[in-house]
Design a protein around this motif. Structure first.
Motif, mmCIF file in Angstrom:
data_model
loop_
_atom_site.group_PDB
_atom_site.id
_atom_site.type_symbol
_atom_site.label_atom_id
_atom_site.label_comp_id
_atom_site.label_asym_id
_atom_site.label_seq_id
_atom_site.Cartn_x
_atom_site.Cartn_y
_atom_site.Cartn_z
ATOM 1 N N HIS A 1 0.822 -1.220 0.000
ATOM 2 C CA HIS A 1 0.000 0.000 0.000
ATOM 3 C C HIS A 1 0.859 1.276 0.000
ATOM 4 O O HIS A 1 0.555 2.244 -0.701
ATOM 5 C CB HIS A 1 -0.890 -0.043 1.251
ATOM 6 N N HIS B 1 1.282 4.642 -2.461
ATOM 7 C CA HIS B 1 1.292 6.062 -2.085
ATOM 8 C C HIS B 1 2.532 6.767 -2.626
ATOM 9 O O HIS B 1 2.450 7.858 -3.173
ATOM 10 C CB HIS B 1 1.279 6.208 -0.557
ATOM 11 N N SER C 1 0.639 9.091 6.348
ATOM 12 C CA SER C 1 -0.736 8.614 6.211
ATOM 13 C C SER C 1 -1.334 8.390 7.598
ATOM 14 O O SER C 1 -0.766 8.790 8.608
ATOM 15 C CB SER C 1 -0.753 7.331 5.381
ATOM 16 N N ASP D 1 -6.278 7.260 0.055
ATOM 17 C CA ASP D 1 -6.318 5.930 -0.554
ATOM 18 C C ASP D 1 -7.128 5.918 -1.858
ATOM 19 O O ASP D 1 -8.184 6.544 -1.940
ATOM 20 C CB ASP D 1 -6.921 4.933 0.447
HETATM 21 ZN ZN ZN Z 1 -3.112 4.927 2.577
#
Ligand code: ZN
Ligand code: KG4
Length: 334
Positions: free
Chosen positions: A111, A115, A136, A300
């Motif tokens: 993930h 980003h 984040s 996200d």
């Molecule tokens: Zn995230």
């Protein structure tokens, strides 16, 4: 090559189609914010169930937007971790099932790699190598990014992530969930200079952060004040100023330490207006380049997963359609 990306690590269902020659073809997002708001935070079981309801309809929607059929998809990327186990499993199992049905390769993506590569979706992307500040809800770290898949952690938070600090502080100021955007809006009404909060680890001599003490300092201050609207705005502004100053100082120290002059700011907190204004002003003054994803790709989304998957799949060996999730996963080990 057309890659379908599926993001389900937390409270947003994101899907996207990225074409290696044509770029981002279509993307769609469903945010669960209103569903979780009445609980004051993300309820993992509700998140998983909602992802199940959303992934396929959203995928049909983007295929239609792109004027493509399922059979046009050449590969599928999903968020393998880190995140909520149940939520990750939804994206992973749907990706693997679709891959099996279409007989196309499936790849799990980190993930945070999504980003930090998100600014590469922009028309004027940064060249490698660069320093990335990833801020984040679950992570705060500085990375040296030498190439796709070559990530070195330079520093990270020792306790709360920057987004977590925004969320918790917003909650204790009565600003609700999700905290970051709410606190930032309230800070816009604040008067600078009324309150001064500590800058944790500003002079620690390393590239690590710590934000839990800042949150406690806000709590102490809030208890001493009558929390009328203006006071809440003034505290919100003091908090935001403190966090932005620490992030800016550490990011600049990382540039000095690595000798690089390109900085990427990624992750949900990178959407913060004061943070962007401060970083851009510093960049102009000190002669470095700063790159941000567009606002909708800061938080996200599926586009960053489709893109990271497309970059990775060129070098990956297809592993069949077994799938895996990693709720905890260090980016530097990918
Ligand atoms: Zn995230
Ligand atoms: O990257 P992200 O969407 O999800 C994670 O991977 O965690 O980041 C979400 C975090 C939340 O903590 C949210 O409050 C914060 O980013 N955030 C902001 C802003 N927009 C989102 N924090 C400060 N200012 C904002 N404008």
């Amino acid at each position: 090559m057309l890659v379908l990306g599926i993001e389900t690590s937390c409270d947003e269902t994101g899907v996207a189609l990225y074409h290696t020659e044509r770029g981002l073809v279509a993307h769609a997002l469903h945010s669960q914010v209103t569903m979780h708001a009445e609980y004051g935070g993300v309820v993992p079981e509700l998140a998983s169930r909602d992802h199940i309801r959303r992934v396929l309809p959203l995928t049909r929607q983007i295929l239609q937007t792109a004027n493509c059929a399922l059979s046009d998809i050449d590969a599928i990327a999903y968020t393998e971790g880190p995140g909520l186990a149940g939520a990750l499993l939804v994206g992973a199992s749907i990706a693997a099932s679709l891959g099996f049905a279409l007989k196309v390769p499936v790849i799990g993506v980190h993930h945070l790699e999504g980003h930090l590569l998100a600014p590469l979706l922009e028309p004027d992307p940064p060249a490698f190598p660069f320093v990335a500040l990833l801020v984040s809800g679950g992570h705060s770290q500085l990375m040296r990014v030498s190439a796709i898949g070559d990530y070195e952690t330079l520093g990270e938070t020792l306790d709360d992530a920057a987004g977590e600090a925004f969320d918790k502080t917003a909650k204790l100021l009565g600003l609700g969930y999700p905290g970051g955007p709410a606190l930032s809006l309230r800070a816009d009404q604040g008067v600078a200079g009324r309150f001064k909060l500590p800058r944790p680890m500003l002079n620690s001599g390393d590239l690590n952060f710590s934000f839990s003490g800042l949150k406690t300092a806000v709590l102490t201050l809030a208890r001493q004040q009558t929390l009328d609207e203006q006071t809440v705005a003034d505290i919100a502004l003091a908090f935001q100023e403190a966090i932005v100053e620490v992030l800016a100082a550490k990011a600049q120290a990382a540039l000095r330490q690595t000798g690089l002059d390109r900085l990427v700011v990624a992750g949900g907190v990178g959407a913060n207006r004061q943070l962007r204004a401060t970083f851009s002003a510093n960049a102009a003054r000190r002669g470095f380049e700063v790159y941000y994803p567009k606002l909708e790709f800061c938080t996200d989304n599926g586009a960053m997963i489709a893109f990271a998957g497309a970059m990775r799949i060129r070098h990956a060996t297809p592993k069949g359609w077994k799938f895996n999730v990693r709720p905890r996963w260090e980016l530097s080990t990918t």
